[in-house]
Structure formats: structure tokens, C-alpha cells
Enzyme design. Structure first.
Site, PDB file in Angstrom:
ATOM      1  N   ASP A  87       2.706  43.249  59.035  1.00  0.00           N
ATOM      2  CA  ASP A  87       3.937  42.108  58.703  1.00  0.00           C
ATOM      3  C   ASP A  87       5.073  42.896  59.120  1.00  0.00           C
ATOM      4  OD1 ASP A  87       4.022  39.326  57.703  1.00  0.00           O
ATOM      5  OD2 ASP A  87       5.191  40.377  56.325  1.00  0.00           O
TER       6      ASP A  87
ATOM      7  N   GLU B 228      -8.478  59.532  61.443  1.00  0.00           N
ATOM      8  CA  GLU B 228      -9.381  60.083  60.483  1.00  0.00           C
ATOM      9  C   GLU B 228     -10.767  59.415  60.279  1.00  0.00           C
ATOM     10  OE1 GLU B 228      -7.749  61.358  56.891  1.00  0.00           O
ATOM     11  OE2 GLU B 228      -5.729  62.044  57.860  1.00  0.00           O
TER      12      GLU B 228
HETATM   13  C1  GLC Z   1       5.521  37.337  58.513  1.00  0.00           C
HETATM   14  C2  GLC Z   1       4.649  36.563  58.097  1.00  0.00           C
HETATM   15  C3  GLC Z   1       5.192  35.141  57.519  1.00  0.00           C
HETATM   16  C4  GLC Z   1       5.802  35.611  56.133  1.00  0.00           C
HETATM   17  C5  GLC Z   1       6.756  36.871  56.491  1.00  0.00           C
HETATM   18  C6  GLC Z   1       7.314  37.487  55.449  1.00  0.00           C
HETATM   19  O1  GLC Z   1       6.459  36.800  59.292  1.00  0.00           O
HETATM   20  O2  GLC Z   1       3.633  36.033  59.050  1.00  0.00           O
HETATM   21  O3  GLC Z   1       4.282  34.278  57.070  1.00  0.00           O
HETATM   22  O4  GLC Z   1       6.368  34.627  55.436  1.00  0.00           O
HETATM   23  O5  GLC Z   1       6.501  37.846  57.249  1.00  0.00           O
HETATM   24  O6  GLC Z   1       6.413  38.436  54.688  1.00  0.00           O
END
Ligand code: GLC
Ligand code: CA
Length: 585
Positions: free
Chosen positions: A231, A283
Site C-alpha cells: 500500500d 528465502e
Molecule cells: C491506498 C489504498 C486506499 C487507502 C490508502 C491509505 O491508496 O488503496 O484504499 O485508503 O492507501 O491506506
């Protein structure tokens, strides 16, 4: 495009080709994989509380195996107060009771293994929830303590520290800083949150943060996951000194890209983090992967993320944002393949996810969707849903013919539209509240899936109302209804995915077929398959070849006919894509 002209390939019967990418031989399942995104809270609610759960995923995994995808990626199901639908994690190594238990997770993994599906999970390393034990400890510890140093705490500006430390804005609207009360009750330091106030950013200058995430990686790798979707992978490291930056952190949530010099994005030190993670994955053997959610522009810079010792893949957001603009599409595809070939990485392609308006809705507009795609409401100009679904089929068929990996978002195989008629009181995306309703946010693409038309809530769950209301059209689009209709969107997806595998398109090459590339159409050859998409208002003549599959079949016969015997039509209609088999010899 200069690179095009350097790569002239020989002509075929249909005219000259411009070669962009030669099929690669490197090993790695992900290089051509179709990965299906499951958004757990909206997939299937087995215990009837109105929210999808892990047991629901396990129950419906056979449907995804039947669709013939290679892997699923699960959005977060970890312990979380759910302020940002689970992207606010309070415990990275446990399942939120809302979704089930670790035992449910293991049962889901076992079912996936039986079905030959790999499972990728979401890693959220930029920030956690303010309810995470580490953040609670930081609040209870004094300024300058090791606990505070896990996050980005600063003193405020102004005589009383009443001004935020810098001018950064949150991705969801409002300032990117929130002031805390110190343990003695006095107004105190500020902490940075690029997203919601409930999502404090970790301090990646601190080795303890690195150690903690390496532990998290191993925890899930030990449980058998095939890898991680990372993310906001471009945001972990901030520029030293946190310099001022004009405007919102990301430029624009749905359409823009961060400026090249944004101090909260794309910092050089990121790459060593991902190198360390790649070593950990290695790993566990060669099959575990990292995929970056990195909004990076221009495209060649994305190649830095997928060098041989870094991530395996990165989402191709420029592709998603190119929409149906054939010039942009051609540019993005060429640039992606050339840039990624240079580092030996496959490209990925994507049209929808849980953060953008679904493509069946976006393409229901001529030109851009209202609000820049940041949600659509009942008072906005409404999309043409039939047109949108037709064009969505064409766009997906165009995408799935491309060499590389592809990401699908749950429900796109049903041609689902966004939920538009969501009452303000039910909107849950923090964007909505943080902008006083000015931006509607992303709830529309997160509406729970329809499985069986005759069941309560179209089979999403048999108990409480789904956490977001389903549009009326979901009944006719339910999976069981579409299963019975030979020419449904769902059956088109099944055929596309089966044929893509059979023809090994994900492993293929790409050359533009110049005579069929115009201002409103685009055509490429991948191996022996020719793909033509027509986004113009008028039909176009088809190049020579046997029709394998059309995105808008008029009849079931067109599906069942074998390519050898059926030479379907000589024209391609407006908003359609076709896969043809090139004549041999
Ligand atoms: C990313 C995710 C989104 C989230 C953001 C904060 O963009 O796809 O849904 O709100 O990160 O974590
Ligand atoms: Ca549930």
C-alpha cells in the site's frame, strides 16, 4: 513516439507492424498472471452481519477458480477500527473479528491451495491505526522518546506551537498533521498522517520500524501467502527536514500523479527497503512476489521499482487513467513495455480497483466522469449504463490481450456499475466527511457483490442489510443469472481468461498494426493473435483473420463456433473489441 520508429517489424498481410516488445522467457508465474482483487468487506457475508468475511471468501473461491484467475489479492482483513475500511491497521498479525479468525484465514488458504489459487495479502507499511499499540505507547511517552520515534512527531510552529509543523495536506482532505494532548493534558506535539487523522505515518528513518515490518512479512509468508501488494509504497520515506510542499500530497486522488519532487513521495531510500524485503521473500523460494501500489510518474521512473532485486510488479496507474483515449493508451503501453523491458520486468495492467469509479461506470460517459471520478452521486450527470458496460467489455478484452500481468477488481467480471444512490448518512469513506461532502469518495465502487438474484441482498448475505446499499440493477447482474446467459459479461470474461491462457497471451509480444491504429481505433498483434478495439462512433472494417472472440457477441453461436469455421462479420462496431487469429502463411 521515437521508440516506435526504432522498432520497425516486418509487415504482415494486414500491413506494417511496429514492434514494441518481444516475448520474454524468464521464469515466474506472476509475469503473465491474472490476479483478482477481493475486497473482503464486500465479497460475501456468510455470518449475516452485513459485512463480508473470510468464511464467505472460502465459500466462493470455487467461483474464482472457475473464472480461471491465477491468484487473488485480498484487501486488508487485519485488526482495525475500520476508519479507512481496514487500511488503518491496529494489529498486522491478526484477523479482525469482523472478518473472522486466523483459523478462518488458514481454512481459506487451504481451500485456495486445493483450487490452485495463490493468495496475496495487502501490506500497509506507511501508516497504522491510531489504535495500534505502538501509537498508543507513543502518545503515553514523552517527546523525543523511542516510542514517539516510531512515528513522525514534531513540535508545532507559532509562539505556542499551535500551527502545524509544515503545510502538507492529507490525501483525504484537510491538514496532514494532528495535534495531540500530552500525557499531562497540555496541548503538545503534532503527528503526521498523509491520510486520515486515525492513520499516523510510521517513521521509516527508524530501524525499529524496519524490524517490525520484516516480522510482519515473515508472519504471513509462514502462513503460505504468495506475496504482498504494498500500500502507498511510494510514501514510506519522507524528505529530510519535511520541506514545505504546495498542495495536496498526491496532486489529486483519482487522476493526478505526485510531482517529481514531492517530499513525501518517491524518496531514494525507499529502494533499499524493498531490496531487503525481496531478500526475505527469496528465502521462501522464487514464487513469492511484491507488487507496488506506487503512483509514480513518468513511467520510466516506475521501472526503478521493479529492478531485478526490488519489487516484482507495480500497478500501472497511467494505464487505468488513460481511459479509452487511444493515443494515451498507445503511449502508455509502449512506454510501459519499453521501460520495463529495460529492467527485465513484466508490465501489469488494470482498469478498476477499490479506489476508483468502476470502469463500467466511467465508460458510460463521453469524456471524463463528473467530479474527476471521485465518486458519483444522484445529483451528478448520470452515466449511460448500457453503453458503459459494452465499452467496459471492449476495454477489458483489449487489456487481457496484452502481454504481462493483469489485475481484475471483484465484480468487474459481472460488469457491475458503481453504486450511485448511496445516502449521505451511509457513506463511509473518510474522504466524504473530511471534505464536508465535496468529494463523495470511494464507496460507490465498494458496494457488496450480487451472487444469487433470488436470495436476500442478491445473495451477498442472508442477514442484516449490506454495509452499503446495492443498486437495483444488481439483481439482473447477479452471478447466477449471468451464468445462465451465454452472452453475458461473466461468460465473456470466462472465455477471455480461458483463451488468454490457452494462447499464452500474457507471455506474448506486442507490435502495433499501423493500418488499424487511428484516432479512434487501436490494433496490436500478440503472437498469432490480433486485437482490435474501436472506440469511434462508426464501425471499422476488420483486418483479415478468423474471429476468436468479440466483446459484444450478438448470439451464442458466435461464441461456440470454432475459429476455423467461423469468420464472423467484416466490421467491428462502435465500442467493441475483437480477438482474431492471424491467417497463417
Ligand atoms: C491506498 C489504498 C486506499 C487507502 C490508502 C491509505 O491508496 O488503496 O484504499 O485508503 O492507501 O491506506
Ligand atoms: Ca460477515
Amino acid at each position: 513516439m521515437s521508440v516506435d520508429s526504432m522498432l520497425k517489424a516486418p509487415a504482415i498481410a494486414a500491413g506494417p507492424l511496429t514492434l514494441v516488445h518481444t516475448a520474454d522467457e524468464a521464469a515466474g508465474w506472476w509475469r503473465s498472471a491474472v490476479i483478482y482483487q477481493v475486497y473482503p468487506r464486500s465479497f460475501r457475508d456468510l455470518n449475516g452481519d452485513g459485512i463480508g468475511d473470510l468464511a464467505g471468501i472460502t465459500a466462493e473461491l470455487p467461483q474464482l477458480a472457475r473464472l480461471d484467475v491465477d491468484a487473488v489479492w485480498l484487501s486488508p482483513f487485519y485488526r482495525s477500527p475500520q476508519k479507512d475500511a481496514g487500511y488503518d491497521v491496529s494489529d498486522y498479525c491478526d484477523v479482525d473479528p469482523l472478518f473472522g479468525t486466523l483459523a478462518d484465514f488458514d481454512a481459506m488458504m487451504a481451500q485456495a491451495a486445493r483450487l490452485n489459487l495463490r493468495v496475496i495479502v495487502d501490506l500497509v507499511p506507511n501508516h497504522c491505526s491510531d489504535q495500534h499499540a505502538a501509537f498508543q505507547a507513543a502518545l503515553g511517552a514523552p517527546a523525543g522518546s523511542p516510542e514517539r520515534d516510531m512515528f513522525i512527531f514534531r513540535d508545532g510552529r507559532g509562539p505556542f506551537g499551535e500551527e502545524p509543523p509544515n503545510n502538507w495536506e492529507s490525501h483525504f482532505g484537510g491538514p496532514a498533521w494532528t495535534r495531540i494532548s500530552e500525557p499531562d493534558g497540555q496541548p503538545g506535539q503534532w503527528y503526521l498522517h498523509l491520510f486520515d487523522t486515525s492513520q499516523p505515518d510510521f517513521n521509516w528513518d527508524n530501524q525499529a520500524v524496519h524490524d517490525e515490518f520484516e516480522r510482519v512479512l515473515r508472519f504471513w509468508l509462514d502462513r503460505g501467502v504468495a506475496g504482498f501488494r504494498v500500500d502507498v509504497a511510494h510514501a514510506l520515506v519522507k524528505a529530510p527536514g519535511l520541506p514545505e510542499w504546495g498542495g495536496r500530497a498526491d496532486g489529486n486522488s483519482c487522476d493526478g500523479y505526485p510531482g517529481h519532487d514531492a517530499p513525501m513521495f518517491g524518496q531514494p531510500a525507499l529502494h533499499d527497503i524493498y531490496r531487503a524485503w525481496r531478500r526475505i521473500l527469496a528465502e521462501y523460494g522464487p514464487d513469492r512476489i511484491l507488487c507496488a501500489e506506487a503512483n509514480v510518474d513518468p513511467l520510466p521512473r516506475l521501472a526503478d521499482w521493479v529492478r531485478p532485486d526490488e519489487m516484482h510488479q507495480a500497478f500501472n496507474f497511467p494505464y487505468l487513467h488513460a481511459g479509452l483515449d487511444v493515443h494515451r493508451l498507445r503511449g502508455v503501453i509502449t512506454d510501459s513495455l519499453v521501460a520495463l523491458d529495460a529492467v527485465g520486468a513484466p508490465s501489469t495492467w488494470v482498469l478498476s480497483n477499490h479506489d476508483v469509479v468502476r470502469h463500467a461506470t466511467r465508460f458510460g460517459y463521453d469524456g471524463p466522469a463528473p467530479r474527476d471520478g471521485d465518486g458519483i452521486g444522484t445529483f451528478d450527470r448520470q452515466p449511460d449504463s448500457v453503453l458503459g458496460r459494452k465499452r467496459a467489455a471492449a476495454a477489458s478484452m483489449f487489456m487481457l490481450g496484452l502481454p504481462g500481468g493483469a489485475y481484475l477488481y471483484q465484480g468487474e467480471e459481472l460488469g457491475l456499475p458503481d453504486g450511485i444512490d448511496i445516502p449521505d448518512s451511509q457513506r463511509q469513506d473518510p474522504t466524504f466527511a473530511r471534505t464536508g461532502g465535496e468529494r463523495l469518495g470511494r464507496d460507490g465502487c465498494r458496494v457488496p457483490l450480487p451472487w444469487r438474484a433470488a436470495e436476500p441482498h442478491t445473495g451477498f448475505g442472508s442477514g442484516q442489510d449490506p454495509w452499503l446499499p446495492q443498486p437495483a440493477s444488481f439483481a439482473e447482474l447477479a452471478r447466477d443469472v449471468q451464468t445462465e446467459q451465454p452472452t453475458s459479461h461473466l461468460n465473456l470474461y470466462r472465455r477471455m481468461l480461458a483463451m488468454r491462457r490457452q494462447l499464452d497471451l500474457g507471455r506474448g509480444s506486442l507490435a502495433w498494426l499501423e493500418n488499424w491504429c487511428s484516432d479512434t481505433s487501436l490494433a496490436y498483434v500478440n503472437g498469432t493473435t490480433l486485437v482490435v478495439m474501436n472506440v469511434g462512433p462508426d464501425p471499422v472494417d476488420l483486418p483479415p483473420g478468423h474471429v476468436l472472440l468479440r466483446s459484444s457477441p450478438e448470439s451464442a453461436e458466435q461464441y461456440s463456433a470454432s475459429p476455423e469455421t467461423y469468420d464472423g462479420g467484416h466490421q467491428l462496431g462502435s465500442g467493441e473489441t475483437v480477438w482474431l487469429n492471424l491467417p497463417v502463411g
